[in-house]
Design a protein around this motif. Structure first.
Motif, PDB file in Angstrom:
ATOM      1  N   SER A  79       0.848  -1.202   0.000  1.00  0.00           N
ATOM      2  CA  SER A  79       0.000   0.000   0.000  1.00  0.00           C
ATOM      3  C   SER A  79       0.880   1.247   0.000  1.00  0.00           C
ATOM      4  O   SER A  79       2.056   1.189   0.363  1.00  0.00           O
ATOM      5  CB  SER A  79      -0.889   0.012   1.248  1.00  0.00           C
ATOM      6  OG  SER A  79      -0.085   0.102   2.399  1.00  0.00           O
ATOM      7  N   ASN A  80       0.303   2.363  -0.416  1.00  0.00           N
ATOM      8  CA  ASN A  80       1.033   3.632  -0.360  1.00  0.00           C
ATOM      9  C   ASN A  80       0.110   4.722   0.205  1.00  0.00           C
ATOM     10  O   ASN A  80      -1.063   4.466   0.511  1.00  0.00           O
ATOM     11  CB  ASN A  80       1.594   4.007  -1.739  1.00  0.00           C
ATOM     12  CG  ASN A  80       0.500   4.138  -2.779  1.00  0.00           C
ATOM     13  OD1 ASN A  80      -0.597   4.606  -2.479  1.00  0.00           O
ATOM     14  ND2 ASN A  80       0.787   3.711  -4.003  1.00  0.00           N
ATOM     15  N   LEU A  81       0.675   5.894   0.313  1.00  0.00           N
ATOM     16  CA  LEU A  81      -0.053   6.993   0.938  1.00  0.00           C
ATOM     17  C   LEU A  81      -1.327   7.345   0.166  1.00  0.00           C
ATOM     18  O   LEU A  81      -2.352   7.676   0.750  1.00  0.00           O
ATOM     19  CB  LEU A  81       0.884   8.199   1.038  1.00  0.00           C
ATOM     20  CG  LEU A  81       0.436   9.369   1.878  1.00  0.00           C
ATOM     21  CD1 LEU A  81       0.045   8.948   3.279  1.00  0.00           C
ATOM     22  CD2 LEU A  81       1.560  10.403   1.942  1.00  0.00           C
ATOM     23  N   GLU A  82      -1.239   7.253  -1.156  1.00  0.00           N
ATOM     24  CA  GLU A  82      -2.419   7.599  -1.962  1.00  0.00           C
ATOM     25  C   GLU A  82      -3.581   6.647  -1.659  1.00  0.00           C
ATOM     26  O   GLU A  82      -4.733   7.063  -1.563  1.00  0.00           O
ATOM     27  CB  GLU A  82      -2.078   7.568  -3.454  1.00  0.00           C
ATOM     28  CG  GLU A  82      -3.304   7.803  -4.329  1.00  0.00           C
ATOM     29  CD  GLU A  82      -3.097   8.852  -5.397  1.00  0.00           C
ATOM     30  OE1 GLU A  82      -1.945   9.025  -5.813  1.00  0.00           O
ATOM     31  OE2 GLU A  82      -4.074   9.486  -5.808  1.00  0.00           O
ATOM     32  N   ASP A  83      -3.263   5.346  -1.489  1.00  0.00           N
ATOM     33  CA  ASP A  83      -4.320   4.381  -1.144  1.00  0.00           C
ATOM     34  C   ASP A  83      -5.016   4.796   0.146  1.00  0.00           C
ATOM     35  O   ASP A  83      -6.237   4.739   0.257  1.00  0.00           O
ATOM     36  CB  ASP A  83      -3.721   2.978  -0.922  1.00  0.00           C
ATOM     37  CG  ASP A  83      -3.011   2.444  -2.149  1.00  0.00           C
ATOM     38  OD1 ASP A  83      -3.517   2.675  -3.261  1.00  0.00           O
ATOM     39  OD2 ASP A  83      -1.950   1.799  -1.989  1.00  0.00           O
ATOM     40  N   ILE A  84      -4.192   5.197   1.129  1.00  0.00           N
ATOM     41  CA  ILE A  84      -4.734   5.568   2.435  1.00  0.00           C
ATOM     42  C   ILE A  84      -5.578   6.837   2.300  1.00  0.00           C
ATOM     43  O   ILE A  84      -6.665   6.943   2.859  1.00  0.00           O
ATOM     44  CB  ILE A  84      -3.589   5.752   3.461  1.00  0.00           C
ATOM     45  CG1 ILE A  84      -2.912   4.403   3.690  1.00  0.00           C
ATOM     46  CG2 ILE A  84      -4.095   6.337   4.775  1.00  0.00           C
ATOM     47  CD1 ILE A  84      -1.571   4.460   4.373  1.00  0.00           C
ATOM     48  N   PHE A  85      -5.061   7.762   1.510  1.00  0.00           N
ATOM     49  CA  PHE A  85      -5.783   9.016   1.296  1.00  0.00           C
ATOM     50  C   PHE A  85      -7.160   8.760   0.668  1.00  0.00           C
ATOM     51  O   PHE A  85      -8.175   9.297   1.114  1.00  0.00           O
ATOM     52  CB  PHE A  85      -4.964   9.955   0.407  1.00  0.00           C
ATOM     53  CG  PHE A  85      -5.565  11.311   0.299  1.00  0.00           C
ATOM     54  CD1 PHE A  85      -5.275  12.283   1.239  1.00  0.00           C
ATOM     55  CD2 PHE A  85      -6.452  11.608  -0.714  1.00  0.00           C
ATOM     56  CE1 PHE A  85      -5.862  13.528   1.164  1.00  0.00           C
ATOM     57  CE2 PHE A  85      -7.053  12.849  -0.799  1.00  0.00           C
ATOM     58  CZ  PHE A  85      -6.747  13.810   0.144  1.00  0.00           C
ATOM     59  N   VAL A  86      -7.186   7.918  -0.358  1.00  0.00           N
ATOM     60  CA  VAL A  86      -8.442   7.621  -1.041  1.00  0.00           C
ATOM     61  C   VAL A  86      -9.395   6.892  -0.096  1.00  0.00           C
ATOM     62  O   VAL A  86     -10.590   7.185  -0.038  1.00  0.00           O
ATOM     63  CB  VAL A  86      -8.184   6.788  -2.328  1.00  0.00           C
ATOM     64  CG1 VAL A  86      -9.499   6.319  -2.950  1.00  0.00           C
ATOM     65  CG2 VAL A  86      -7.387   7.597  -3.337  1.00  0.00           C
ATOM     66  N   GLU A  87      -8.841   5.968   0.696  1.00  0.00           N
ATOM     67  CA  GLU A  87      -9.644   5.226   1.675  1.00  0.00           C
ATOM     68  C   GLU A  87     -10.295   6.197   2.675  1.00  0.00           C
ATOM     69  O   GLU A  87     -11.464   6.076   3.018  1.00  0.00           O
ATOM     70  CB  GLU A  87      -8.716   4.235   2.418  1.00  0.00           C
ATOM     71  CG  GLU A  87      -9.274   3.608   3.658  1.00  0.00           C
ATOM     72  CD  GLU A  87     -10.100   2.361   3.373  1.00  0.00           C
ATOM     73  OE1 GLU A  87     -10.286   2.047   2.175  1.00  0.00           O
ATOM     74  OE2 GLU A  87     -10.561   1.732   4.334  1.00  0.00           O
ATOM     75  N   LEU A  88      -9.529   7.193   3.116  1.00  0.00           N
ATOM     76  CA  LEU A  88     -10.020   8.108   4.138  1.00  0.00           C
ATOM     77  C   LEU A  88     -11.001   9.138   3.597  1.00  0.00           C
ATOM     78  O   LEU A  88     -11.936   9.523   4.279  1.00  0.00           O
ATOM     79  CB  LEU A  88      -8.841   8.856   4.776  1.00  0.00           C
ATOM     80  CG  LEU A  88      -7.985   8.072   5.763  1.00  0.00           C
ATOM     81  CD1 LEU A  88      -6.739   8.865   6.129  1.00  0.00           C
ATOM     82  CD2 LEU A  88      -8.797   7.761   7.017  1.00  0.00           C
ATOM     83  N   THR A  89     -10.758   9.598   2.382  1.00  0.00           N
ATOM     84  CA  THR A  89     -11.529  10.739   1.883  1.00  0.00           C
ATOM     85  C   THR A  89     -12.464  10.367   0.739  1.00  0.00           C
ATOM     86  O   THR A  89     -13.319  11.166   0.373  1.00  0.00           O
ATOM     87  CB  THR A  89     -10.598  11.855   1.351  1.00  0.00           C
ATOM     88  OG1 THR A  89      -9.924  11.348   0.191  1.00  0.00           O
ATOM     89  CG2 THR A  89      -9.581  12.274   2.390  1.00  0.00           C
ATOM     90  N   GLY A  90     -12.236   9.192   0.168  1.00  0.00           N
ATOM     91  CA  GLY A  90     -13.026   8.801  -1.003  1.00  0.00           C
ATOM     92  C   GLY A  90     -12.670   9.613  -2.232  1.00  0.00           C
ATOM     93  O   GLY A  90     -13.388   9.635  -3.221  1.00  0.00           O
ATOM     94  N   ARG A  91     -11.546  10.332  -2.126  1.00  0.00           N
ATOM     95  CA  ARG A  91     -11.171  11.192  -3.252  1.00  0.00           C
ATOM     96  C   ARG A  91      -9.721  10.991  -3.653  1.00  0.00           C
ATOM     97  O   ARG A  91      -8.895  10.650  -2.821  1.00  0.00           O
ATOM     98  CB  ARG A  91     -11.342  12.671  -2.867  1.00  0.00           C
ATOM     99  CG  ARG A  91     -12.772  13.053  -2.742  1.00  0.00           C
ATOM    100  CD  ARG A  91     -12.912  14.534  -2.731  1.00  0.00           C
ATOM    101  NE  ARG A  91     -12.763  15.080  -1.390  1.00  0.00           N
ATOM    102  CZ  ARG A  91     -12.608  16.374  -1.145  1.00  0.00           C
ATOM    103  NH1 ARG A  91     -12.544  17.222  -2.145  1.00  0.00           N
ATOM    104  NH2 ARG A  91     -12.500  16.808   0.086  1.00  0.00           N
ATOM    105  N   LYS A  92      -9.444  11.246  -4.918  1.00  0.00           N
ATOM    106  CA  LYS A  92      -8.064  11.276  -5.390  1.00  0.00           C
ATOM    107  C   LYS A  92      -7.473  12.633  -5.037  1.00  0.00           C
ATOM    108  O   LYS A  92      -8.197  13.596  -4.799  1.00  0.00           O
ATOM    109  CB  LYS A  92      -8.032  11.097  -6.916  1.00  0.00           C
ATOM    110  CG  LYS A  92      -8.329   9.672  -7.336  1.00  0.00           C
ATOM    111  CD  LYS A  92      -7.042   8.959  -7.630  1.00  0.00           C
ATOM    112  CE  LYS A  92      -7.327   7.551  -8.121  1.00  0.00           C
ATOM    113  NZ  LYS A  92      -6.150   6.691  -7.975  1.00  0.00           N
ATOM    114  N   LEU A  93      -6.160  12.720  -5.042  1.00  0.00           N
ATOM    115  CA  LEU A  93      -5.541  13.982  -4.631  1.00  0.00           C
ATOM    116  C   LEU A  93      -5.553  15.043  -5.707  1.00  0.00           C
ATOM    117  O   LEU A  93      -5.676  16.213  -5.427  1.00  0.00           O
ATOM    118  CB  LEU A  93      -4.118  13.728  -4.155  1.00  0.00           C
ATOM    119  CG  LEU A  93      -4.066  13.510  -2.664  1.00  0.00           C
ATOM    120  CD1 LEU A  93      -2.847  12.749  -2.270  1.00  0.00           C
ATOM    121  CD2 LEU A  93      -4.118  14.840  -1.946  1.00  0.00           C
ATOM    122  N   ASP A  94      -5.386  14.671  -6.940  1.00  0.00           N
ATOM    123  CA  ASP A  94      -5.291  15.697  -7.990  1.00  0.00           C
ATOM    124  C   ASP A  94      -6.625  15.880  -8.704  1.00  0.00           C
ATOM    125  O   ASP A  94      -7.365  14.953  -8.853  1.00  0.00           O
ATOM    126  CB  ASP A  94      -4.208  15.335  -8.997  1.00  0.00           C
ATOM    127  CG  ASP A  94      -2.829  15.603  -8.406  1.00  0.00           C
ATOM    128  OD1 ASP A  94      -1.986  14.741  -8.541  1.00  0.00           O
ATOM    129  OD2 ASP A  94      -2.648  16.670  -7.802  1.00  0.00           O
TER     130      ASP A  94
END
Ligand code: ADP
Length: 282
Positions: free
Chosen positions: A267-282
């Motif tokens: 896993s990476n940070l982006e996976d965690i971010f998407v899991e938490l927010t339901g959104r992609k970063l860019d």
């Protein structure tokens, strides 16, 4: 003493809480990355911590000084590299540094020594007499950093320091940031680049819709949410499922009768971010 401490901080614009009940401590000597999508409240947080806008509620202390009551003391302690505060294009590199040094009442010969020292550090010494408008985007950013360091701050704030820069230039800025940290400086940066956080930051805070929704080291976050991912292709989309370890994810995959369109990976940070927010970063 904390380098930066925020307790119960709110910022309200037009009845909207753009920062909500933010509690955060940044330790001396760390590189802290504030990550989040556009509109999360990162810049507003930086603006409050750097005395550019008042918190609506809550306490912010930087290097022992209160941002509302001891603004001047806070400003002496901090360097700020914002996206908007660009350098003056019609002045030379040296003139920009000189102007900033005078504004901070740094006397000669110390002022000239520091200008030389920091221009040397960001590798702009040979461009000291060039007009800023002739510099590349990366050079301008390096000049901004040199200028922010002229009064020897103990904490440096960088708002999206590498936005819009090409990957090579971005790496150069990263090396500069790392070098400053190795010299003992505390750094708080905002970004929405995953690699930037992974490469630079000791700890990460994830902000979304004005709230701090996660905080820790990358390893702590991966341990908490799962160190492995099973990706399953569904049409033109991927579904993600966390597992504690890659061994667990592979064991699960092995048991599946149909393995088409399925793969495991760390896993990476982006996976965690998407899991938490339901959104992609860019
Ligand atoms: P980020 O840096 O994470 O992209 P910002 O802190 O810039 O987020 O913005 C957070 C929210 O606050 C956004 O919805 C933005 O429109 C709003 N905002 C920021 N500055 C102002 C302002 N001066 N007046 C009104 N709303 C603002």
């Amino acid at each position: 003493m904390a380098a930066v401490s925020l307790q119960g901080v709110h910022k309200v614009y037009n009845d909207v809480h753009v920062v909500q009940d933010l509690c955060l401590t940044i330790h001396p000597g760390e590189i802290f990355g504030l990550l989040g999508p556009n509109g999360a409240g990162k810049s507003t947080t930086i603006r409050m911590v750097t005395t550019l806008t008042e918190p609506t509620q809550g306490d912010i202390v930087v290097a022992g000084y209160d941002v509302s009551r001891q603004k001047i003391d806070v400003r002496r302690q901090i360097g700020v590299v914002l996206q908007q505060t660009s350098v003056d294009n019609d002045l030379t590199v040296w003139e920009n540094m000189e102007l900033h040094g005078r504004m901070h009442h740094i006397q000669n010969p110390q002022r000239q020594r520091r200008i030389d020292q920091w221009l040397d550090y960001v590798e702009l010494k040979d461009r000291r007499d060039s007009k800023v408008k002739t510099l590349s985007g990366g050079m301008k950013r390096r000049l901004q950093i040199a200028r922010a360091l002229l009064h020897n701050p103990s904490v440096l704030f960088l708002d999206e320091p590498t936005v819009g820069l090409d990957p090579q230039t971005r790496r150069r800025i990263w090396e500069i940031i790392r070098g400053l940290n190795q010299q003992g400086m505390t750094l708080l940066l905002t970004t929405h680049y995953m690699e930037e956080v992974e490469y630079l930051c000791d700890r990460i805070g994830i902000m979304d819709r004005g709230k701090l929704i996660e905080i820790g080291t990358l390893e702590q976050l991966r341990q908490k949410h799962g160190q492995a991912i099973l990706m399953t292709q569904q049409g033109d989309r991927w579904q993600y499922q966390f597992f504690p370890t890659l061994v667990d994810a592979n064991a699960y995959l092995d048991q599946q009768a149909d393995k088409t369109g399925k793969m495991t990976r760390p896993s990476n940070l982006e996976d965690i971010f998407v899991e938490l927010t339901g959104r992609k970063l860019d």
